[in-house]
Design an enzyme around this catalytic site. Structure first.
Site, short mmCIF file in Angstrom:
data_model
loop_
_atom_site.label_atom_id
_atom_site.label_comp_id
_atom_site.label_asym_id
_atom_site.label_seq_id
_atom_site.Cartn_x
_atom_site.Cartn_y
_atom_site.Cartn_z
N HIS A 217 11.76 16.54 48.63
CA HIS A 217 12.99 16.77 49.41
C HIS A 217 13.39 18.25 49.37
CE1 HIS A 217 16.68 14.44 51.08
NE2 HIS A 217 16.54 15.61 51.69
N GLU B 191 15.65 8.57 45.27
CA GLU B 191 15.43 9.95 44.84
C GLU B 191 16.19 10.23 43.56
OE1 GLU B 191 16.28 12.48 48.20
OE2 GLU B 191 14.45 11.86 49.24
N ARG C 62 14.95 10.76 56.72
CA ARG C 62 15.57 10.17 55.54
C ARG C 62 14.63 9.14 54.94
NH1 ARG C 62 18.71 13.59 54.34
NH2 ARG C 62 20.96 13.42 54.00
#
Length: 333
Positions: free
Chosen positions: A291, A269, A240
């Site tokens: 991601h 993000e 993460r």
């Protein structure tokens, strides 16, 4: 939780269409949802499906439909959903555990190889053509001489399904694997098969982070931890964003404190040049991806079937993959 109730399923984001459900329902799907759009989109939902859209306490509590019963995350992570709000509202929160394990494992190893073998600068050098045509390949200009896998010591931080999968693949490649105990554990708290966190940092030549983000892991890898590592070490984060302090990592790469890094996850993000120091083109030997480590046919199919099972199981009174049980929900019923 009765099958005769007609549910309104709202999918706030995602790259794929939800599968057909065997319950009375309507589905409203969005490819993405901004913070300003969230309140209006959840006001009539009885079931929310989300991948990365943040569901903060204030918006959930003030704007969620009074009929909201279930929130299901499209991934294993659920830190984008306010747990306090979920408990306050009495709704159930489910996730999709372990569906992307194989894909993320492969992506972590791909980032490692890309960093170690300096693939991006070598690609740019080769595409230039003229430089290669004039001289022999200046291999020393690409940084430290890389190790082979048999010379590597891999430190794994986060030993759930993903961490175990990374360890298995690393061992198959010939690496020696050290599994880190949680940071701050005393000597008597170190579990069998684990190694003290600080010792792993000192010994590893590769550090792969597969842990979730919570209060105990936020900024777990900061300036002090990076200075503890060998200057030939590589850091890869597929856990993460926020587990690694981004300004500290950028500074360590510029200073040569470590040799390289790869990351698929970011504190904010989407990552932009305004919110992420890792997007600075002056940061050397850093490989980034947006991601997408989860992205594979197997992950997509498995995730969709688990989302379907989460929703149908909840409605049938047999909830599964429960992170937080709502009012009236009995796990394992």
């Amino acid at each position: 939780m009765t099958t005769d109730k007609r549910h309104h399923v709202v999918a706030l984001d995602g790259h794929v269409q939800l599968p057909p459900l065997s319950i009375p329902h309507t589905i409203t799907s969005y490819t993405s949802t901004s913070a300003s759009e969230l309140a209006d989109r959840i006001k009539d939902a009885t079931i929310i499906v989300c991948s990365a859209t943040k569901l903060p306490h204030a918006t959930l509590v003030s704007s969620a439909s009074p009929g909201l019963a279930l929130i299901t995350s499209m991934g294993a992570g659920h830190d984008h959903v306010s747990h306090d709000a979920v408990r306050e509202l009495g709704v159930t929160l489910c996730n999709v555990p372990a569906q992307n394990t194989d894909s993320v494992t492969e992506h972590a190893i791909a980032l490692y190889f890309a960093v170690k073998r300096r693939l991006l600068p070598m690609h740019a050098y080769t595409v230039d053509g003229e430089s290669w045509g004039r001289t022999k390949v200046p291999v020393r200009s690409f940084g430290q001489v890389p190790r082979t896998c048999g010379e590597e010591v891999l430190g794994v931080v986060g030993y759930g399904a993903l961490g175990k999968s990374v360890a298995r693949m690393a061992k198959a490649l010939g690496m020696r694997v050290l599994v880190a105990e949680r940071k701050g554990a005393t000597e008597t708290e170190i579990r069998e098969g684990r190694v003290a966190f600080e010792q792993v940092l000192k010994e590893c030549t590769v550090l792969i982070l597969t842990c979730p983000l919570d209060a105990s892991t936020r900024n777990m890898i900061d300036s002090a931890e990076l200075r503890t590592m060998q200057n030939s070490a590589i850091v890869v984060n597929v856990g993460r964003g926020g587990v690694v302090n981004e300004p500290a990592l950028a500074a360590a790469l510029k200073a040569g404190t470590i040799a390289g890094a790869g990351t698929d996850v970011f504190e904010h993000e989407p990552a932009t040049k305004e919110n992420c120091p890792l997007l600075d083109p002056e940061v050397p030997n850093l490989v980034l991806s947006p991601h997408v480590a989860w992205f594979s046919h197997k992950t997509i199919e498995g995730t969709l079937q688990t989302i379907k099972a989460n929703i149908e199981g909840y409605v049938a009174g047999k909830p599964q993959n429960v992170v937080i049980a709502g009012r009236g929900v009995t796990v394992g019923a």
